[in-house]
Design a protein around this motif. Sequence first.
Motif, short mmCIF file in Angstrom:
data_model
loop_
_atom_site.label_atom_id
_atom_site.label_comp_id
_atom_site.label_asym_id
_atom_site.label_seq_id
_atom_site.Cartn_x
_atom_site.Cartn_y
_atom_site.Cartn_z
N SER B 140 3.34 17.17 4.29
CA SER B 140 2.52 17.48 3.11
C SER B 140 1.57 16.31 2.91
CB SER B 140 3.21 17.85 2.09
OG SER B 140 2.71 17.22 0.91
N ALA B 141 0.31 16.48 2.33
CA ALA B 141 -0.54 15.63 2.13
C ALA B 141 0.00 14.58 1.02
CB ALA B 141 -1.64 16.14 1.75
N GLU B 142 0.79 15.12 0.15
CA GLU B 142 1.31 14.12 -0.87
C GLU B 142 2.25 13.04 -0.27
OE1 GLU B 142 1.71 17.73 -1.93
OE2 GLU B 142 -0.13 17.42 -2.77
N GLU B 143 2.86 13.34 0.73
CA GLU B 143 3.77 12.40 1.44
C GLU B 143 2.93 11.31 2.25
OE1 GLU B 143 7.41 14.18 3.20
OE2 GLU B 143 5.88 15.94 3.24
N MET B 144 1.66 11.58 2.34
CA MET B 144 0.86 10.45 3.13
C MET B 144 1.18 9.17 2.97
SD MET B 144 -2.82 11.35 4.22
CE MET B 144 -3.91 11.02 2.99
N ASN B 145 0.97 8.48 1.59
CA ASN B 145 1.35 7.14 1.30
C ASN B 145 2.63 6.50 2.07
OD1 ASN B 145 0.19 5.04 -0.31
ND2 ASN B 145 -0.90 6.65 -1.03
N GLU B 146 3.78 7.52 1.68
CA GLU B 146 5.19 7.35 2.11
C GLU B 146 5.24 7.13 3.69
OE1 GLU B 146 7.85 10.15 0.52
OE2 GLU B 146 9.29 9.44 2.03
N ILE B 147 5.01 8.28 4.25
CA ILE B 147 4.98 8.29 5.75
C ILE B 147 4.27 7.27 6.31
CG2 ILE B 147 4.89 9.81 7.92
CD1 ILE B 147 6.62 10.92 5.91
N ILE B 148 3.13 6.80 6.03
CA ILE B 148 2.17 5.91 6.58
C ILE B 148 2.69 4.48 6.45
CG2 ILE B 148 -0.04 4.61 6.33
CD1 ILE B 148 -1.50 7.59 6.06
N ALA B 149 3.36 4.36 5.44
CA ALA B 149 3.95 2.96 5.24
C ALA B 149 5.26 2.94 6.00
CB ALA B 149 4.08 2.60 3.77
N ARG B 150 6.04 4.11 6.12
CA ARG B 150 7.32 4.04 6.58
C ARG B 150 7.32 3.71 8.07
NH1 ARG B 150 10.11 9.13 8.02
NH2 ARG B 150 9.98 9.91 6.02
N GLU B 151 6.20 4.53 8.60
CA GLU B 151 6.20 4.71 10.04
C GLU B 151 5.11 3.65 10.63
OE1 GLU B 151 7.07 6.70 12.49
OE2 GLU B 151 8.28 8.34 11.24
N ASN B 171 -7.59 8.31 0.45
CA ASN B 171 -6.14 8.19 0.40
C ASN B 171 -5.61 7.48 1.61
OD1 ASN B 171 -6.19 9.84 -1.82
ND2 ASN B 171 -5.59 11.81 -0.55
N LEU B 172 -6.23 7.58 2.78
CA LEU B 172 -5.90 6.97 3.90
C LEU B 172 -6.18 5.36 3.68
CD1 LEU B 172 -7.43 9.01 6.82
CD2 LEU B 172 -4.99 8.46 6.46
N VAL B 173 -7.37 4.95 3.27
CA VAL B 173 -7.58 3.70 2.74
C VAL B 173 -6.29 3.11 1.82
CG1 VAL B 173 -9.01 2.07 1.58
CG2 VAL B 173 -9.94 3.60 3.17
N ASN B 174 -5.90 3.93 0.76
CA ASN B 174 -5.10 3.54 -0.13
C ASN B 174 -3.57 3.28 0.41
OD1 ASN B 174 -6.77 3.32 -2.37
ND2 ASN B 174 -6.31 5.49 -2.90
N ALA B 175 -3.28 4.12 1.46
CA ALA B 175 -2.23 4.11 2.15
C ALA B 175 -1.82 3.02 3.01
CB ALA B 175 -1.85 5.42 2.94
N GLY B 176 -3.07 2.15 3.42
CA GLY B 176 -2.92 1.03 4.04
C GLY B 176 -3.33 1.04 5.40
#
Lengths: 218, 218
Positions: B140-151, B171-176
């Motif tokens: 889900s798009a809501e999980e973006m931050n979490e998954i991008i960081a975790r993986e 969102n992508l930028v915020n997720a790092g």
Amino acid sequence: MNKDSKPVSLKHLPHKTIERLSQYRRALLICFEKGQTHIYSHEIAKIQHITAVQVRRDLMLIGYSGTLRKGYNVKDLIELIGQIIDDDKGIKVAIVGMGNLGRALINYFAGKRSKLSIVAGFDTNPDKIGNVMSGVPCYSAEEMNEIIARENIQIGIMTVPADFAVDVANNLVNAGIKGILNYTPKPVNVPKDVYLEEYDMITSLEKVAFFVKMKNTD
Amino acid sequence: MNKDSKPVSLKHLPHKTIERLSQYRRALLICFEKGQTHIYSHEIAKIQHITAVQVRRDLMLIGYSGTLRKGYNVKDLIELIGQIIDDDKGIKVAIVGMGNLGRALINYFAGKRSKLSIVAGFDTNPDKIGNVMSGVPCYSAEEMNEIIARENIQIGIMTVPADFAVDVANNLVNAGIKGILNYTPKPVNVPKDVYLEEYDMITSLEKVAFFVKMKNTD
DNA sequence: TGATCAATGTTATTTTTTTAACAAAAAACT
DNA sequence: AGTTTTTTGTTAAAAAAATAACATTGATCA
């Protein structure tokens, strides 16, 4: 302000300018729909991540003049860009390969009223042949010659697997196509009276990866 | 012949050279699989529709030397290009938008063993979320931050409808994320520490149409 | 063995593309 | 009214990319 048609030599418009004109128009259309009547070069520039000078230079090349301190007339500019890059009679396009990429392209185009219309798709999958997919009829690859001639299709977009790229390109050329946009990762050869544009998604991703790597090793 | 690592300044490799290296490698891999051990600059050039000089110049820039009259060692060159453009630790990629285009990209990549791996897809469609599509799990798009960081995903490919482009990029930028490849027809803005590559299919098609029109009016 | 050939590697030149510099002019302000 | 500001349009310069020129060198062949 200046609506006279200029003795602009379209022949010598730089390739990059053509690409940017297409993009300017897209941005301008959005502005137009919002009711915006004028736009400054620096506003266009901001949207496209380029400089205002470049915008003004491109517009100079196509002989368009804005109004000092008011900027460019959105409607007029949209029209002029249309005169430059569109064919007034319109151009028909076929997609060869109705897989995910082919259908994605059709959907990208759907709704964009334009002088370009995707009027046929080709595939070898019997489940697809005979269907209308996203508004585009799907024909068998064997019918390519006939349909392209009958419909006077001038541009072919290749979205087939790499292994078929060379054959498909040859078939398109034999069918009398005038321009090919090849999304296959396999470069193809065409006679020089056919305009060929190739784009390779893998290369783009590898390029992004390279610059990310470079940033990482700073 | 010459396997010494050269003091090549990768920093200053021209963008176009990077793109061509990626393409050379792809062509070379096909040659390698066919058992070809050596290749001439003019053979590579022919495949890519460029000149042999350009090939030699690119290879000079990365410090690779061939053998006079024998050409370049296919295997060595593949390896060297890998050292230049790949990250040895590998880079993970996410696709945002698991529609036709997103899935097309995944399939393009499938099988291409590479240092790049698409490890996650994101979408808002509940029918897709939770599924594995073409080997890639859809979140889900809501999980973006979490998954991008975790993986530790470093690159995001945007294949969403234009209206979502700006939000997704933010969102992508915020997720790092460190690099974005935007296939949306909408240009987006990112901070300058994020590498951004944009490609617009409509522009490409309009460009082909322009040159077809030019040929017609010759 | 000497001449020719066919390929590479590099420097020089040209072309293309972008950016900078700046003049001109309409609007806004004092 | 005149000065400043802001924006265009154009010429000039710089940077990037492609092409040409050519020296070099190992293989081939007479």
